[in-house]
Write a protein that holds these residues in place. Structure first.
Motif, PDB file in Angstrom:
ATOM      1  N   HIS A 137      43.373  33.639  23.138  1.00  0.00           N
ATOM      2  CA  HIS A 137      43.020  34.143  21.811  1.00  0.00           C
ATOM      3  C   HIS A 137      44.276  34.318  20.954  1.00  0.00           C
ATOM      4  CE1 HIS A 137      39.471  35.788  24.212  1.00  0.00           C
ATOM      5  NE2 HIS A 137      38.933  34.964  23.334  1.00  0.00           N
ATOM      6  N   PRO A 138      44.135  34.203  19.661  1.00  0.00           N
ATOM      7  CA  PRO A 138      45.297  34.415  18.775  1.00  0.00           C
ATOM      8  C   PRO A 138      45.528  35.905  18.514  1.00  0.00           C
ATOM      9  CG  PRO A 138      43.384  33.824  17.478  1.00  0.00           C
ATOM     10  CD  PRO A 138      42.937  33.781  18.918  1.00  0.00           C
ATOM     11  N   LEU A 139      46.756  36.245  18.130  1.00  0.00           N
ATOM     12  CA  LEU A 139      47.078  37.616  17.756  1.00  0.00           C
ATOM     13  C   LEU A 139      46.681  37.823  16.298  1.00  0.00           C
ATOM     14  CD1 LEU A 139      48.447  40.314  18.493  1.00  0.00           C
ATOM     15  CD2 LEU A 139      50.604  39.332  17.637  1.00  0.00           C
ATOM     16  N   LEU A 140      45.730  38.723  16.069  1.00  0.00           N
ATOM     17  CA  LEU A 140      45.234  39.004  14.718  1.00  0.00           C
ATOM     18  C   LEU A 140      45.394  40.490  14.424  1.00  0.00           C
ATOM     19  CD1 LEU A 140      41.911  36.939  14.905  1.00  0.00           C
ATOM     20  CD2 LEU A 140      44.074  36.211  13.883  1.00  0.00           C
ATOM     21  N   TRP A 155      43.225  42.571  14.280  1.00  0.00           N
ATOM     22  CA  TRP A 155      42.286  43.344  15.080  1.00  0.00           C
ATOM     23  C   TRP A 155      42.118  42.819  16.505  1.00  0.00           C
ATOM     24  CZ3 TRP A 155      37.981  40.429  16.540  1.00  0.00           C
ATOM     25  CH2 TRP A 155      37.802  39.236  15.841  1.00  0.00           C
ATOM     26  N   VAL A 156      42.839  41.731  16.845  1.00  0.00           N
ATOM     27  CA  VAL A 156      42.814  41.172  18.199  1.00  0.00           C
ATOM     28  C   VAL A 156      44.193  41.337  18.815  1.00  0.00           C
ATOM     29  CG1 VAL A 156      42.447  39.122  19.616  1.00  0.00           C
ATOM     30  CG2 VAL A 156      41.019  39.512  17.609  1.00  0.00           C
ATOM     31  N   LEU A 157      44.251  42.081  19.915  1.00  0.00           N
ATOM     32  CA  LEU A 157      45.493  42.333  20.622  1.00  0.00           C
ATOM     33  C   LEU A 157      45.526  41.460  21.878  1.00  0.00           C
ATOM     34  CD1 LEU A 157      48.042  44.151  20.556  1.00  0.00           C
ATOM     35  CD2 LEU A 157      46.803  45.748  22.043  1.00  0.00           C
ATOM     36  N   VAL A 158      46.598  40.671  22.016  1.00  0.00           N
ATOM     37  CA  VAL A 158      46.683  39.741  23.144  1.00  0.00           C
ATOM     38  C   VAL A 158      48.014  39.936  23.851  1.00  0.00           C
ATOM     39  CG1 VAL A 158      45.209  38.043  22.011  1.00  0.00           C
ATOM     40  CG2 VAL A 158      47.695  37.907  21.729  1.00  0.00           C
ATOM     41  N   PRO A 159      48.136  39.500  25.111  1.00  0.00           N
ATOM     42  CA  PRO A 159      49.412  39.626  25.842  1.00  0.00           C
ATOM     43  C   PRO A 159      50.463  38.653  25.309  1.00  0.00           C
ATOM     44  CG  PRO A 159      47.796  38.463  27.173  1.00  0.00           C
ATOM     45  CD  PRO A 159      47.063  38.965  25.964  1.00  0.00           C
ATOM     46  N   SER A 205      49.518  37.072  12.598  1.00  0.00           N
ATOM     47  CA  SER A 205      49.650  38.306  11.812  1.00  0.00           C
ATOM     48  C   SER A 205      50.991  38.952  12.120  1.00  0.00           C
ATOM     49  CB  SER A 205      48.507  39.261  12.127  1.00  0.00           C
ATOM     50  OG  SER A 205      48.726  40.525  11.526  1.00  0.00           O
ATOM     51  N   VAL A 206      51.804  39.118  11.100  1.00  0.00           N
ATOM     52  CA  VAL A 206      53.100  39.776  11.269  1.00  0.00           C
ATOM     53  C   VAL A 206      52.903  41.248  11.580  1.00  0.00           C
ATOM     54  CG1 VAL A 206      55.267  40.356  10.113  1.00  0.00           C
ATOM     55  CG2 VAL A 206      54.210  38.107   9.739  1.00  0.00           C
ATOM     56  N   ASN A 207      51.973  41.892  10.906  1.00  0.00           N
ATOM     57  CA  ASN A 207      51.713  43.308  11.165  1.00  0.00           C
ATOM     58  C   ASN A 207      51.258  43.533  12.600  1.00  0.00           C
ATOM     59  OD1 ASN A 207      52.340  43.996   8.505  1.00  0.00           O
ATOM     60  ND2 ASN A 207      50.213  43.732   7.809  1.00  0.00           N
ATOM     61  N   ALA A 208      50.444  42.610  13.124  1.00  0.00           N
ATOM     62  CA  ALA A 208      49.989  42.741  14.499  1.00  0.00           C
ATOM     63  C   ALA A 208      51.143  42.566  15.471  1.00  0.00           C
ATOM     64  CB  ALA A 208      48.896  41.719  14.785  1.00  0.00           C
TER      65      ALA A 208
END
Length: 497
Positions: free
Chosen positions: A372-375, A377-381, A472-475
């Protein structure tokens, strides 16, 4: 008759005339007697002719009845033979999925079934032409058409329906307790109940639901479902689809829904206690369900990763789900082809649209996997090489969150064995069946139905890294902050060392 003779003056005899005496009574009586005898003989002949005609008619009627009886007997035998043949064809069709040349076998079976249907219609037309005392179809006298139904044993289902049937045996067969089964039957009663007809009694609701659940739980071919429940193969197939649709329409809105604010607060606290990562409201995972090669868009459903791992051509359909800490699905996206990577499946989901456009997950995280991509609202390793200790520690905690979703899918596939092998369900009907399995899984999880550990399935899905993993830079900044806090506040484990 007498002749009168006269003499003339010369003394010659002269026959003046001949007088006929017609008053001879004996001759007249003789004639009358002869005429009477002739009349009597005539009437006797008429009576004999009528008697012979009557006997001939009775003989013809008897022959007709015998012929009709023979015809009906022959018709019943042919009907039984054709019914058995049709049943064998359906059995063959149900087992055809085990062979590689499934499409060729389906076409052969379809042609054979069509020929059987034509022959059956010819028999029906032939029988409908014969009317009378032994007619197969109804007549104006009120005679009703008789319908022949194959006699099948329902002993197994009747045994399971007994009140004293052991709870463990019932749970082994249906993957749930009797109380949960009765709850589902009560919920679906209005949606699946049918009325009796003049030809046959309707199948009870409990049996309809049981056919569907047993089929989903065991994944057995329809011919075995037919033998277990004493129903026709086509009837069982129809019941499975009807009950699955009822589960989707009636039970899904109640048992599979996004949590409310109070529930989200509890979910955040639970996930934080598991991993130390704050504001996580769900663990997201995408799994693949094997299918038979579809007739259209074959390349789209081709699963290259499963094919390479299993050394066998594989086709699949995807299920993306968000899971809460109890293993209950809170969001589903079903039906996208198996060739699509996880990030594309996510982009096609309704959750993606609601989160990006509607702010559904503002200030909250859904924990995804490497695919999954880092968004926002989506947190990934972290997926890059040469990770720091901080990043290693974060990935370990993320794997604990991901384990919740993987174990939920392991129980889903273990509880409903139909998801472990290719099914003959049509591609357009498959999302309904898969959705019904997920709803039934939620009901069992909510009611804390214990599952036999031996049924648990290890879920293996080869995740492919997305081309654009960081969106997402903020993510990225938020993930770095979380990683730093986990390590320096003593929340990260040390197993990676």
């Amino acid at each position: 008759m007498k002749a009168a003779v006269f003499r003339n003056e010369d003394g010659d005899e002269e026959e003046e005339e001949e007088v006929c005496n017609v008053f001879d009574g004996g001759e007249v009586d003789s004639k009358r007697n002869n005429e009477t005898k002739n009349l009597k003989g005539f009437f006797t002949s008429l009576l004999l002719m009528e008697e012979h005609e009557k006997q001939d008619q009775e003989a013809r009627n008897a022959a007709s009845r015998r012929e009709m009886s023979d015809f009906q007997s022959n018709y019943r035998k042919r009907a039984r033979t054709m019914s058995d043949y049709y049943s064998d064809l359906n059995d063959y069709y149900a087992d055809a999925e085990e062979s590689e040349d499934i499409n060729l076998k389906k076409s052969r079976v379809s042609r054979a079934v069509a020929s059987v249907a034509v022959a059956a219609s010819e028999i029906e037309a032939e029988s409908s032409e014969i009317t009378g005392s032994g007619s197969v179809r109804g007549t104006g006298s009120g005679q009703q058409r008789r319908l022949w139904v194959k006699d099948r044993s329902r002993a197994w289902w009747e045994e399971c329906s007994r009140l004293d049937y052991p709870e463990e045996d019932f749970k082994k067969a249906f993957r749930m307790s009797k109380s949960t089964f009765e709850l589902i039957c009560d919920e679906l009663n209005s949606a699946v109940a049918k009325e009796d007809t003049a030809l046959r009694n309707a199948i009870p609701v409990r049996q309809r639901v049981a056919v569907c659940i047993w089929r989903l739980a065991t994944g057995e071919p329809l011919r075995l479902v037919s033998k277990k429940f004493g129903l026709g193969i086509s009837t069982c197939h129809k019941l499975v689809l009807e009950v699955c649709k009822a589960i989707k329409d009636v039970l899904m809105p109640k048992y599979l829904q996004w949590p409310d604010d109070e529930s989200l607060r509890n979910i955040r606290e639970r996930f934080e206690s598991i991993s130390g990562i704050p504001n996580v409201v769900g663990s997201m995972y995408t799994t693949h369900i094997p299918i038979i090669a579809p007739k259209i868009s074959v390349a789209a459903y081709f699963n290259k990763r499963h094919t390479e791992r299993n050394q066998k051509t594989s086709y699949s359909i995807t299920i993306q789900a968000v899971v809460n800490p109890k293993g209950v699905f809170t969001d589903l996206c079903i039906g996208w082809p198996g060739s699509m990577p996880d990030d594309q499946v996510l982009e096609k989901s309704l959750l993606y649209q609601r989160a990006n456009n509607g702010g559904l997950l503002k200030g909250m995280w859904v924990a995804g996997g490497p695919g999954h991509p880092l968004l926002d609202w989506v947190l990934v390793p972290y997926t890059q090489q040469n990770l720091t200790w901080t990043q290693h520690a974060f990935n370990e905690k993320m794997s604990e969150v991901q384990r919740v979703a993987k174990e939920a899918f392991g129980r889903l596939k273990g509880r409903w064995a139909c998801l472990q092998k290719r099914t003959e369900v049509k591609l357009q009907d498959l999302p309904t069946v898969l959705g019904a399995c997920c709803v039934l899984h939620n009901i069992c999880e909510m009611r804390e139905e214990k599952m036999d550990p031996e049924l648990m399935v290890e879920v293996i899905d080869d995740e492919v890294l997305p081309e654009n993993a960081l969106r997402s830079v903020n993510a990225m900044k938020a993930r770095d902050t979380i990683s730093h806090n986990l390590l320096h506040h003593g929340l990260a484990g040390t197993s990676f060392l």
